[in-house]
Design a protein around this motif. Structure first.
Motif, PDB file in Angstrom:
ATOM      1  N   GLY A 187      10.394  -9.444  -5.819  1.00 27.13           N
ATOM      2  CA  GLY A 187      11.364  -8.562  -6.468  1.00 27.13           C
ATOM      3  C   GLY A 187      10.832  -7.188  -6.825  1.00 27.13           C
ATOM      4  O   GLY A 187      11.514  -6.406  -7.492  1.00 27.13           O
ATOM      5  N   ALA A 188       9.607  -6.862  -6.373  1.00 29.22           N
ATOM      6  CA  ALA A 188       9.024  -5.544  -6.666  1.00 29.22           C
ATOM      7  C   ALA A 188       9.879  -4.448  -6.043  1.00 29.22           C
ATOM      8  O   ALA A 188      10.330  -4.566  -4.909  1.00 29.22           O
ATOM      9  N   LYS A 189      10.114  -3.393  -6.784  1.00 32.76           N
ATOM     10  CA  LYS A 189      10.943  -2.277  -6.310  1.00 32.76           C
ATOM     11  C   LYS A 189      10.193  -1.444  -5.272  1.00 32.76           C
ATOM     12  O   LYS A 189       8.969  -1.358  -5.288  1.00 32.76           O
ATOM     13  N   ASP A 190      10.943  -0.824  -4.388  1.00 37.13           N
ATOM     14  CA  ASP A 190      10.394   0.083  -3.377  1.00 37.13           C
ATOM     15  C   ASP A 190      10.061   1.397  -4.086  1.00 37.13           C
ATOM     16  O   ASP A 190      10.954   2.152  -4.470  1.00 37.13           O
ATOM     17  N   LEU A 191       8.791   1.653  -4.286  1.00 39.00           N
ATOM     18  CA  LEU A 191       8.360   2.835  -5.031  1.00 39.00           C
ATOM     19  C   LEU A 191       8.528   4.123  -4.243  1.00 39.00           C
ATOM     20  O   LEU A 191       8.569   5.200  -4.823  1.00 39.00           O
ATOM     21  N   SER A 192       8.676   4.012  -2.916  1.00 38.60           N
ATOM     22  CA  SER A 192       8.834   5.220  -2.105  1.00 38.60           C
ATOM     23  C   SER A 192      10.215   5.848  -2.285  1.00 38.60           C
ATOM     24  O   SER A 192      10.396   7.027  -1.971  1.00 38.60           O
ATOM     25  N   ILE A 193      11.167   5.079  -2.790  1.00 36.23           N
ATOM     26  CA  ILE A 193      12.515   5.620  -3.025  1.00 36.23           C
ATOM     27  C   ILE A 193      12.875   5.602  -4.506  1.00 36.23           C
ATOM     28  O   ILE A 193      14.024   5.800  -4.877  1.00 36.23           O
ATOM     29  N   SER A 194      11.892   5.398  -5.338  1.00 35.78           N
ATOM     30  CA  SER A 194      12.122   5.330  -6.780  1.00 35.78           C
ATOM     31  C   SER A 194      12.624   6.662  -7.327  1.00 35.78           C
ATOM     32  O   SER A 194      12.189   7.724  -6.901  1.00 35.78           O
ATOM     33  N   THR A 195      13.518   6.576  -8.284  1.00 38.11           N
ATOM     34  CA  THR A 195      14.006   7.772  -8.982  1.00 38.11           C
ATOM     35  C   THR A 195      13.493   7.801 -10.423  1.00 38.11           C
ATOM     36  O   THR A 195      13.944   8.624 -11.219  1.00 38.11           O
ATOM     37  N   MET A 196      12.560   6.914 -10.737  1.00 43.77           N
ATOM     38  CA  MET A 196      12.003   6.856 -12.096  1.00 43.77           C
ATOM     39  C   MET A 196      11.217   8.108 -12.432  1.00 43.77           C
ATOM     40  O   MET A 196      10.488   8.644 -11.593  1.00 43.77           O
ATOM     41  N   GLU A 209       7.664   9.047 -17.298  1.00 41.39           N
ATOM     42  CA  GLU A 209       7.753   8.312 -18.557  1.00 41.39           C
ATOM     43  C   GLU A 209       8.280   6.893 -18.324  1.00 41.39           C
ATOM     44  O   GLU A 209       7.772   5.934 -18.912  1.00 41.39           O
ATOM     45  N   GLU A 210       9.297   6.757 -17.476  1.00 41.40           N
ATOM     46  CA  GLU A 210       9.839   5.436 -17.164  1.00 41.40           C
ATOM     47  C   GLU A 210       8.802   4.583 -16.438  1.00 41.40           C
ATOM     48  O   GLU A 210       8.641   3.398 -16.739  1.00 41.40           O
ATOM     49  N   ALA A 211       8.094   5.173 -15.493  1.00 40.30           N
ATOM     50  CA  ALA A 211       7.055   4.446 -14.755  1.00 40.30           C
ATOM     51  C   ALA A 211       5.958   3.977 -15.706  1.00 40.30           C
ATOM     52  O   ALA A 211       5.519   2.829 -15.628  1.00 40.30           O
ATOM     53  N   LEU A 212       5.535   4.832 -16.618  1.00 39.39           N
ATOM     54  CA  LEU A 212       4.484   4.457 -17.571  1.00 39.39           C
ATOM     55  C   LEU A 212       4.941   3.318 -18.470  1.00 39.39           C
ATOM     56  O   LEU A 212       4.152   2.419 -18.793  1.00 39.39           O
ATOM     57  N   GLY A 220       0.798  -1.216   0.000  1.00 38.53           N
ATOM     58  CA  GLY A 220       0.000   0.000   0.000  1.00 38.53           C
ATOM     59  C   GLY A 220       0.831   1.266   0.000  1.00 38.53           C
ATOM     60  O   GLY A 220       0.449   2.275  -0.572  1.00 38.53           O
ATOM     61  N   ASP A 221       2.001   1.189   0.629  1.00 39.34           N
ATOM     62  CA  ASP A 221       2.882   2.354   0.702  1.00 39.34           C
ATOM     63  C   ASP A 221       4.025   2.291  -0.309  1.00 39.34           C
ATOM     64  O   ASP A 221       4.909   3.133  -0.315  1.00 39.34           O
ATOM     65  N   GLY A 222       4.028   1.247  -1.152  1.00 39.46           N
ATOM     66  CA  GLY A 222       5.059   1.106  -2.171  1.00 39.46           C
ATOM     67  C   GLY A 222       6.322   0.424  -1.695  1.00 39.46           C
ATOM     68  O   GLY A 222       7.275   0.273  -2.449  1.00 39.46           O
ATOM     69  N   LYS A 223       6.368  -0.039  -0.441  1.00 42.07           N
ATOM     70  CA  LYS A 223       7.601  -0.545   0.163  1.00 42.07           C
ATOM     71  C   LYS A 223       7.656  -2.060   0.344  1.00 42.07           C
ATOM     72  O   LYS A 223       8.650  -2.574   0.849  1.00 42.07           O
ATOM     73  N   LEU A 224       6.631  -2.804  -0.023  1.00 38.13           N
ATOM     74  CA  LEU A 224       6.536  -4.222   0.318  1.00 38.13           C
ATOM     75  C   LEU A 224       7.630  -5.079  -0.316  1.00 38.13           C
ATOM     76  O   LEU A 224       8.257  -5.883   0.356  1.00 38.13           O
ATOM     77  N   GLY A 225       7.857  -4.956  -1.608  1.00 37.07           N
ATOM     78  CA  GLY A 225       8.947  -5.672  -2.265  1.00 37.07           C
ATOM     79  C   GLY A 225       8.758  -7.161  -2.465  1.00 37.07           C
ATOM     80  O   GLY A 225       9.727  -7.903  -2.540  1.00 37.07           O
ATOM     81  N   VAL A 281      -2.369   5.579 -12.574  1.00 38.23           N
ATOM     82  CA  VAL A 281      -1.527   4.775 -11.682  1.00 38.23           C
ATOM     83  C   VAL A 281      -0.133   5.389 -11.610  1.00 38.23           C
ATOM     84  O   VAL A 281       0.441   5.511 -10.525  1.00 38.23           O
ATOM     85  N   GLY A 282       0.415   5.796 -12.751  1.00 40.42           N
ATOM     86  CA  GLY A 282       1.731   6.434 -12.772  1.00 40.42           C
ATOM     87  C   GLY A 282       1.772   7.685 -11.921  1.00 40.42           C
ATOM     88  O   GLY A 282       2.738   7.922 -11.185  1.00 40.42           O
ATOM     89  N   GLU A 283       0.725   8.491 -11.992  1.00 38.98           N
ATOM     90  CA  GLU A 283       0.657   9.707 -11.179  1.00 38.98           C
ATOM     91  C   GLU A 283       0.583   9.361  -9.695  1.00 38.98           C
ATOM     92  O   GLU A 283       1.219  10.008  -8.863  1.00 38.98           O
ATOM     93  N   TYR A 284      -0.167   8.320  -9.368  1.00 37.95           N
ATOM     94  CA  TYR A 284      -0.259   7.907  -7.967  1.00 37.95           C
ATOM     95  C   TYR A 284       1.096   7.403  -7.463  1.00 37.95           C
ATOM     96  O   TYR A 284       1.505   7.718  -6.345  1.00 37.95           O
ATOM     97  N   ILE A 285       1.802   6.651  -8.282  1.00 27.83           N
ATOM     98  CA  ILE A 285       3.130   6.148  -7.899  1.00 27.83           C
ATOM     99  C   ILE A 285       4.069   7.323  -7.590  1.00 27.83           C
ATOM    100  O   ILE A 285       4.854   7.249  -6.644  1.00 27.83           O
ATOM    101  N   GLN A 286       3.961   8.405  -8.355  1.00 24.71           N
ATOM    102  CA  GLN A 286       4.803   9.563  -8.095  1.00 24.71           C
ATOM    103  C   GLN A 286       4.514  10.151  -6.700  1.00 24.71           C
ATOM    104  O   GLN A 286       5.416  10.652  -6.043  1.00 24.71           O
ATOM    105  N   GLU A 287       3.259  10.034  -6.269  1.00 22.85           N
ATOM    106  CA  GLU A 287       2.880  10.530  -4.941  1.00 22.85           C
ATOM    107  C   GLU A 287       3.479   9.681  -3.812  1.00 22.85           C
ATOM    108  O   GLU A 287       3.626  10.182  -2.688  1.00 22.85           O
ATOM    109  N   LEU A 288       3.820   8.428  -4.087  1.00 22.59           N
ATOM    110  CA  LEU A 288       4.384   7.548  -3.068  1.00 22.59           C
ATOM    111  C   LEU A 288       5.844   7.878  -2.758  1.00 22.59           C
ATOM    112  O   LEU A 288       6.359   7.475  -1.720  1.00 22.59           O
TER     113      LEU A 288
END
Length: 90
Positions: free
Chosen positions: A40-49, A52-55, A32-37, A80-87
Motif C-alpha cells: 500500500g506504499a504510495k507512489d512518491l514520484s507523483i506525490s503532491t505532499m 511538512e506533510e512528508a515529514l 528505489g524510484d518511489g514507484k514500487l507500491g 529523507v524528506g528532502e530526498y523524497i521531494q527529489e523523486l
C-alpha cells in the motif's frame, strides 16, 4: 504477509545522506524510484505532499508504514524528506 519499512541508524559523522537513508529504510516498500507500491506504499514520484506533510508521515508513519520518530533523528528525517521531494516527477 506483513512487511514494514525499517532499519538501523548508522553512527553519526557528518550530515545525513537522505538517499542512503531512503534506500536503507524506505525502498523496500516504495522502491528505489518511489514507484514500487508494496504493502500500500504510495507512489512518491507523483506525490503532491508538501515537505511538512512528508515529514509528518516519516515521523509518525501511516497505515503499515513504520513511524521513524524513534529510529531517525530530526536531521535524518529531514534528509529523507528532502530526498523524497527529489523523486517527484521522475
Amino acid at each position: 504477509v506483513f512487511f514494514s519499512c525499517g532499519g538501523e541508524k548508522k553512527p553519526a559523522g557528518g550530515p545525513p545522506n537522505g538517499k542512503e537513508l531512503y534506500e536503507e529504510n524506505c525502498s523496500i516498500c516504495h522502491g528505489g524510484d518511489g514507484k514500487l507500491g508494496v504493502n500500500g506504499a504510495k507512489d512518491l514520484s507523483i506525490s503532491t505532499m508538501s515537505m511538512e506533510e512528508a515529514l509528518s508521515i516519516i515521523e509518525n508513519g501511516k497505515g503499515t508504514m513504520t513511524p521513524f520518530k524513534e529510529l531517525m533523528n530530526e536531521e535524518e528525517r529531514k534528509a529523507v524528506g528532502e530526498y523524497i521531494q527529489e523523486l517527484k516527477g521522475k
